[in-house]
Motif scaffolding. Structure first.
Motif, PDB file in Angstrom:
ATOM      1  N   MET A  11      -7.825   0.822  16.092  1.00  0.00           N
ATOM      2  CA  MET A  11      -7.714  -0.370  15.272  1.00  0.00           C
ATOM      3  C   MET A  11      -7.746  -0.020  13.788  1.00  0.00           C
ATOM      4  O   MET A  11      -7.068  -0.648  12.972  1.00  0.00           O
ATOM      5  N   GLN A  12      -8.525   0.998  13.437  1.00  0.00           N
ATOM      6  CA  GLN A  12      -8.574   1.425  12.040  1.00  0.00           C
ATOM      7  C   GLN A  12      -7.228   1.986  11.600  1.00  0.00           C
ATOM      8  O   GLN A  12      -6.778   1.741  10.476  1.00  0.00           O
ATOM      9  N   GLU A  13      -6.574   2.735  12.498  1.00  0.00           N
ATOM     10  CA  GLU A  13      -5.246   3.260  12.166  1.00  0.00           C
ATOM     11  C   GLU A  13      -4.260   2.113  11.998  1.00  0.00           C
ATOM     12  O   GLU A  13      -3.422   2.128  11.091  1.00  0.00           O
ATOM     13  N   LEU A  14      -4.340   1.118  12.873  1.00  0.00           N
ATOM     14  CA  LEU A  14      -3.464  -0.045  12.745  1.00  0.00           C
ATOM     15  C   LEU A  14      -3.648  -0.702  11.384  1.00  0.00           C
ATOM     16  O   LEU A  14      -2.665  -1.022  10.702  1.00  0.00           O
ATOM     17  N   LYS A  15      -4.894  -0.900  10.978  1.00  0.00           N
ATOM     18  CA  LYS A  15      -5.149  -1.536   9.694  1.00  0.00           C
ATOM     19  C   LYS A  15      -4.552  -0.732   8.543  1.00  0.00           C
ATOM     20  O   LYS A  15      -3.924  -1.287   7.628  1.00  0.00           O
ATOM     21  N   VAL A  16      -4.720   0.602   8.579  1.00  0.00           N
ATOM     22  CA  VAL A  16      -4.185   1.455   7.520  1.00  0.00           C
ATOM     23  C   VAL A  16      -2.666   1.356   7.462  1.00  0.00           C
ATOM     24  O   VAL A  16      -2.064   1.264   6.387  1.00  0.00           O
ATOM     25  N   ARG A  17      -2.031   1.352   8.613  1.00  0.00           N
ATOM     26  CA  ARG A  17      -0.558   1.254   8.639  1.00  0.00           C
ATOM     27  C   ARG A  17      -0.084  -0.113   8.171  1.00  0.00           C
ATOM     28  O   ARG A  17       0.938  -0.218   7.480  1.00  0.00           O
ATOM     29  N   MET A  18      -0.795  -1.157   8.551  1.00  0.00           N
ATOM     30  CA  MET A  18      -0.447  -2.495   8.069  1.00  0.00           C
ATOM     31  C   MET A  18      -0.534  -2.555   6.551  1.00  0.00           C
ATOM     32  O   MET A  18       0.371  -3.087   5.884  1.00  0.00           O
ATOM     33  N   GLU A  19      -1.611  -2.027   6.001  1.00  0.00           N
ATOM     34  CA  GLU A  19      -1.781  -2.047   4.549  1.00  0.00           C
ATOM     35  C   GLU A  19      -0.688  -1.241   3.855  1.00  0.00           C
ATOM     36  O   GLU A  19      -0.212  -1.614   2.771  1.00  0.00           O
ATOM     37  N   ALA A  20      -0.262  -0.122   4.476  1.00  0.00           N
ATOM     38  CA  ALA A  20       0.774   0.721   3.875  1.00  0.00           C
ATOM     39  C   ALA A  20       2.111  -0.013   3.795  1.00  0.00           C
ATOM     40  O   ALA A  20       2.766  -0.020   2.751  1.00  0.00           O
ATOM     41  N   VAL A  21       2.525  -0.651   4.895  1.00  0.00           N
ATOM     42  CA  VAL A  21       3.823  -1.344   4.865  1.00  0.00           C
ATOM     43  C   VAL A  21       3.754  -2.601   4.004  1.00  0.00           C
ATOM     44  O   VAL A  21       4.743  -2.987   3.379  1.00  0.00           O
ATOM     45  N   LEU A  22       2.591  -3.236   3.946  1.00  0.00           N
ATOM     46  CA  LEU A  22       2.453  -4.411   3.085  1.00  0.00           C
ATOM     47  C   LEU A  22       2.534  -4.034   1.612  1.00  0.00           C
ATOM     48  O   LEU A  22       3.116  -4.769   0.810  1.00  0.00           O
ATOM     49  N   ARG A  23       1.970  -2.879   1.242  1.00  0.00           N
ATOM     50  CA  ARG A  23       2.071  -2.430  -0.154  1.00  0.00           C
ATOM     51  C   ARG A  23       3.527  -2.239  -0.542  1.00  0.00           C
ATOM     52  O   ARG A  23       3.953  -2.630  -1.629  1.00  0.00           O
ATOM     53  N   ARG A  24       4.295  -1.611   0.348  1.00  0.00           N
ATOM     54  CA  ARG A  24       5.706  -1.365   0.025  1.00  0.00           C
ATOM     55  C   ARG A  24       6.499  -2.663   0.015  1.00  0.00           C
ATOM     56  O   ARG A  24       7.431  -2.825  -0.765  1.00  0.00           O
ATOM     57  N   ALA A  25       6.120  -3.605   0.887  1.00  0.00           N
ATOM     58  CA  ALA A  25       6.857  -4.877   0.948  1.00  0.00           C
ATOM     59  C   ALA A  25       6.661  -5.718  -0.300  1.00  0.00           C
ATOM     60  O   ALA A  25       7.550  -6.472  -0.693  1.00  0.00           O
ATOM     61  N   THR A  26       5.494  -5.586  -0.943  1.00  0.00           N
ATOM     62  CA  THR A  26       5.198  -6.407  -2.113  1.00  0.00           C
ATOM     63  C   THR A  26       5.446  -5.677  -3.427  1.00  0.00           C
ATOM     64  O   THR A  26       5.289  -6.262  -4.490  1.00  0.00           O
ATOM     65  N   SER A  27       5.850  -4.415  -3.370  1.00  0.00           N
ATOM     66  CA  SER A  27       6.011  -3.633  -4.592  1.00  0.00           C
ATOM     67  C   SER A  27       7.125  -4.158  -5.486  1.00  0.00           C
ATOM     68  O   SER A  27       7.125  -3.935  -6.683  1.00  0.00           O
ATOM     69  N   LEU A  28       8.090  -4.891  -4.895  1.00  0.00           N
ATOM     70  CA  LEU A  28       9.172  -5.465  -5.693  1.00  0.00           C
ATOM     71  C   LEU A  28       9.153  -6.986  -5.654  1.00  0.00           C
ATOM     72  O   LEU A  28      10.193  -7.623  -5.673  1.00  0.00           O
ATOM     73  N   SER A  29       7.964  -7.562  -5.592  1.00  0.00           N
ATOM     74  CA  SER A  29       7.861  -9.023  -5.602  1.00  0.00           C
ATOM     75  C   SER A  29       8.326  -9.560  -6.946  1.00  0.00           C
ATOM     76  O   SER A  29       8.221  -8.884  -7.958  1.00  0.00           O
ATOM     77  N   PRO A  30       8.832 -10.796  -7.013  1.00  0.00           N
ATOM     78  CA  PRO A  30       9.295 -11.360  -8.276  1.00  0.00           C
ATOM     79  C   PRO A  30       8.219 -11.378  -9.346  1.00  0.00           C
ATOM     80  O   PRO A  30       8.509 -11.282 -10.527  1.00  0.00           O
TER      81      PRO A  30
END
Length: 238
Positions: A105-124
């Motif tokens: 579950m800890q690995e899942l959380k880390v991976r979720m946070e990683a893809v979320l960081r990249r998804a929001t890096s180009l937010s308006p």
């Protein structure tokens, strides 16, 4: 609070995911079928999707493509199938990461946070919601050439918006910021997925092939994304 949509029919795994993520301050909604998941995308408006590939009403990596057509949010596949072929197919069909059950579950959380960081890096809010030239200057009139639309997260080719997967867009963003620079496959892997996420050289090649099909007049003789044999790829904007 980050909203997580869990599409998982196994009651034990589904309950574990819901309890753990709720305790980690995520807002979680769980459904058990592909149909319910697709409906929840519009109603719940999640920030990230956890998708099981074996559901009562649908199964297989094609599910990734179906959900990717409906949403641009990151998709992490959770599956019982450890096959490398299945992983590559899922990523090629729009998944942003892949975890094999059982997983930490800890690995899942880390991976979720990683893809979320990249998804929001180009937010308006972070950058201007305008198309850019390869060197980053805003384009007031987009009629010719290749550019990025940051607000819609699309590539603009001769005035036409080209839809891409999350990973394809991230690769093009990296290319645009560094025109003519040669990137190794390892560098592209780290930029798209993060060092701790699953992806390999073959998956990068698949993403580049898909981008060429969408952008090039003749994908076999690309003008934008060039292969540098023995090293990787570089972007050129004629």
């Amino acid at each position: 609070m980050t909203r997580v949509l869990v599409v998982e029919d196994d009651p034990i795994i589904g309950e574990m995911l819901t309890l753990y993520l709720t305790e980690e301050n995520f807002d979680v909604q769980r459904v058990e079928t592909a149909r319910e998941g697709k409906l929840a995308l519009g109603i719940y408006n999640p920030d990230i999707l956890l998708l099981d590939l074996m559901l009562p009403d649908a199964n297989g990596t094609e599910l990734c493509a179906e959900f990717r057509q409906l949403t641009a949010v990151p998709i992490i596949v959770i599956s019982m199938k450890p096959s490398v072929t299945v992983r590559i197919q899922a990523i090629s069909n729009g998944a942003d990461d892949f975890l094999v059950k059982p997983f930490s579950m800890q690995e899942l959380k880390v991976r979720m946070e990683a893809v979320l960081r990249r998804a929001t890096s180009l937010s308006p809010a972070a950058k201007p919601a305008k198309a850019l030239h390869a060197h980053g200057e805003a384009m007031p009139d987009i009629d010719q050439g290749l550019s990025l639309d940051l607000e819609r997260r699309t590539i603009v080719l001769n005035g036409e918006h080209i839809e891409t997967t999350f990973s394809e867009y991230e690769i093009m963003k990296l290319f645009f910021h560094h025109p003519n620079r040669v990137f190794s496959r390892e560098e592209l892997i780290n930029a798209v997925r993060g060092i701790d996420s699953f992806i390999n050289d073959r998956a990068i090649d698949v993403h580049v092939t898909n981008l060429r099909r969408k952008l090039e007049k003749n994908p076999k003789e690309p003008q934008y994304i060039k292969t540098v044999w023995g090293v990787g790829y570089k972007f050129m904007n004629p």
